[in-house]
Scaffold this active site. Sequence first.
Site, short mmCIF file in Angstrom:
data_model
loop_
_atom_site.label_atom_id
_atom_site.label_comp_id
_atom_site.label_asym_id
_atom_site.label_seq_id
_atom_site.Cartn_x
_atom_site.Cartn_y
_atom_site.Cartn_z
N ASP A 33 0.81 -1.22 0.00
CA ASP A 33 0.00 0.00 0.00
C ASP A 33 0.85 1.28 0.00
O ASP A 33 0.34 2.37 0.26
CB ASP A 33 -0.93 0.02 1.21
CG ASP A 33 -0.18 -0.07 2.53
OD1 ASP A 33 1.02 -0.41 2.51
OD2 ASP A 33 -0.80 0.17 3.58
N GLY A 74 12.84 11.00 -24.70
CA GLY A 74 13.19 10.76 -26.09
C GLY A 74 14.06 9.54 -26.25
O GLY A 74 13.64 8.41 -26.06
N TRP A 125 16.76 7.21 -28.75
CA TRP A 125 16.68 6.71 -30.12
C TRP A 125 15.27 6.24 -30.48
O TRP A 125 14.73 6.57 -31.54
CB TRP A 125 17.66 5.55 -30.30
CG TRP A 125 17.69 4.97 -31.67
CD1 TRP A 125 17.14 3.79 -32.08
CD2 TRP A 125 18.32 5.53 -32.83
NE1 TRP A 125 17.37 3.58 -33.42
CE2 TRP A 125 18.11 4.64 -33.90
CE3 TRP A 125 19.04 6.70 -33.06
CZ2 TRP A 125 18.58 4.89 -35.18
CZ3 TRP A 125 19.52 6.95 -34.34
CH2 TRP A 125 19.29 6.06 -35.37
N THR A 126 14.62 5.52 -29.56
CA THR A 126 13.32 4.91 -29.87
C THR A 126 12.17 5.91 -29.84
O THR A 126 11.24 5.83 -30.65
CB THR A 126 13.04 3.77 -28.89
OG1 THR A 126 14.10 2.82 -28.95
CG2 THR A 126 11.73 3.06 -29.23
N GLU A 166 16.85 12.76 -31.14
CA GLU A 166 17.74 12.17 -32.14
C GLU A 166 16.99 12.01 -33.48
O GLU A 166 16.43 10.95 -33.74
CB GLU A 166 18.25 10.82 -31.63
CG GLU A 166 18.97 10.92 -30.29
CD GLU A 166 19.49 9.58 -29.77
OE1 GLU A 166 19.77 8.68 -30.61
OE2 GLU A 166 19.63 9.44 -28.56
N TYR A 167 17.00 13.07 -34.36
CA TYR A 167 17.74 14.33 -34.28
C TYR A 167 16.89 15.42 -34.87
O TYR A 167 16.19 15.19 -35.87
CB TYR A 167 19.06 14.24 -35.05
CG TYR A 167 19.97 13.15 -34.54
CD1 TYR A 167 20.78 13.36 -33.41
CD2 TYR A 167 19.99 11.91 -35.16
CE1 TYR A 167 21.61 12.35 -32.94
CE2 TYR A 167 20.80 10.89 -34.68
CZ TYR A 167 21.61 11.11 -33.58
OH TYR A 167 22.40 10.11 -33.11
N MET A 206 26.83 13.46 -27.97
CA MET A 206 27.00 12.02 -27.75
C MET A 206 28.21 11.52 -28.54
O MET A 206 28.08 10.99 -29.65
CB MET A 206 25.71 11.29 -28.13
CG MET A 206 24.55 11.66 -27.21
SD MET A 206 22.99 10.84 -27.61
CE MET A 206 22.46 11.82 -29.03
N TYR A 217 30.07 9.12 -29.02
CA TYR A 217 30.23 7.67 -29.12
C TYR A 217 29.30 7.18 -30.22
O TYR A 217 28.53 7.96 -30.80
CB TYR A 217 29.93 6.99 -27.77
CG TYR A 217 28.75 7.55 -27.00
CD1 TYR A 217 27.43 7.27 -27.37
CD2 TYR A 217 28.94 8.35 -25.88
CE1 TYR A 217 26.36 7.78 -26.68
CE2 TYR A 217 27.87 8.88 -25.17
CZ TYR A 217 26.58 8.58 -25.56
OH TYR A 217 25.50 9.09 -24.88
N TRP A 258 27.04 6.84 -20.88
CA TRP A 258 25.97 5.87 -21.11
C TRP A 258 26.58 4.49 -20.87
O TRP A 258 27.50 4.10 -21.58
CB TRP A 258 25.46 5.95 -22.55
CG TRP A 258 24.38 4.95 -22.81
CD1 TRP A 258 24.52 3.65 -23.18
CD2 TRP A 258 22.98 5.18 -22.68
NE1 TRP A 258 23.30 3.03 -23.28
CE2 TRP A 258 22.34 3.95 -22.98
CE3 TRP A 258 22.21 6.27 -22.33
CZ2 TRP A 258 20.96 3.81 -22.94
CZ3 TRP A 258 20.84 6.12 -22.30
CH2 TRP A 258 20.21 4.90 -22.61
#
Length: 533
Positions: A237, A264, A266-267, A307-308, A373, A375, A513
């Site tokens: 509860d 947001g 990537w997906t 992105e993006y 980002m 990478y 990340w």
Amino acid sequence: MRKITIGSLAAAAALLVPLGIGTATAATPATATFSKASDWGSGFEGKVTVKAGTGALSSWKVEFDLPAGTSISSAWDADMTKSGDHYTFVNKAWNGSLAAGASVSFGFNGAPGGLSGVLNCKLNGAACDGTGNPGPTPTPTVTPTVDPTPTPTVTPTVDPDPSGKKIVGYFTEWGTYDRKFQVKNLVDNGSAAKLTHILYAFGNTSGGRCSVGDAYAAYEKSFTAENSVDGVADTWDAPLRGNFNQLRKLKAKYPHIKLIWSFGGWTWSGGFTQAAANPAAFADSCHALLNDPRWAGLFDGIDIDWEYPNACGLTCDTSGPNAFKNLISALRAKFGPGKLVTAAITADGSTGGKIDATDYAGAISNLDWLMPMTYDYFGAFNAQGPTAPHSPLTSYPGIPKDGFNSDAAIQKLTSKGIPASKLLLGIGFYGRGWSGVTQAAPGGTATGPAPGTYEQGIEDYKVLKTKCPATGTVGGTAYAFCGGNWWSYDTPATIAGKMAYAKSRGLGGAFFWETSGDTTDGELITAIANGLK
């Protein structure tokens, strides 16, 4: 009744003097202090910190002269005007009011380098060092006698990095499932003591509005005592459970940590296109969600991971170069100066690339910082290669694409007028790899992605460090060749080099990340924290 004599009155008066009765506290004037954040020879980044004195400030204006031949090209967090070598900076609408003792900073880029200080500095018409700036009339104060009962002292929160650099890590909502990485793991591996900010990834943007990504993981899942930050199990509860409740407990234990909800990724970046059509409505929805009564006060700000904008990621956006700037402006207007507004952006430093597609510089005055980002530049999404490090710090002979390296992205962003101090360098706590590779050196061909625990072509550092140890370095990062597989990833040694770069360029810190990729004793975050000191 005791008889009072003239002598005893004099003695009593003498005793009162050391106690401070009737003495006045001197007023502290407001000041403005210049410092140089970075200098690269051909240019510099400067900063001025305005600090209120004994009295509050309702507005501020700083003006000064520069030596002949030195000029300022752009400024942020203040409105700048110039007349010859004389520059004037006036507060923005959101940062002009300062409580007594509070401070605010604004910055600027100029050229050439070598500036050692400014001339004839004035704050609201008085000298910037406080001379000739009297402040309010002092109010007499009474110093009480000392109570024999000791007064509890409060130990101030200490920033994990005394340099003031930011150490920002993504915590993924879905990590609670297969990865079994919980908020408590941030305590166990030492990350909580080193992080300055946590980005909670991700909220959804469907319909152009902010919404919860996974309600069960966020605020419904029950944690056992063993998996709870404070060792207390959730009850059926409880008004709040899930990651949100664990993060609340984490912040209670480590009050220096600021928590930012990131939207947001990537997906879920597709929803930003609709959001850009009505930024105010998007900002309203985000503000309402972050202030939901169930978790009100948990989040210290919002992060936009689009992105993006005006370019292609999983989907393509055609909102135009001003869409991002307008969205950020609406968020700042809604959240005000007291909340953080940040953004993770492309690190495509190529000519005519994704950085050039959007007016990131136009948004910077409303952002606390930007996270390019740096990478995922190269990987087995190009299944046949050539093999190349996914997070090169610098270019190198044979790199597959010009501008696809961290230094190129940082240089392009600063050349557009974005202050280095508002940029964080990105680090991946994972590697990208290919299979079917026959040569150890970069540039080889491949037959497909290397096998990974959760996804082909990707593996956590904590696995790769023993599964496929580094065999070389290129472009300031590491690579490894083992059993026909070729991997690239950062190690504590290469992170140390990247942090030295971040300091030399005057960057605001680093982000990574993501938290579950580190070792159980936090090798990588330790390298970031030590490297930024």
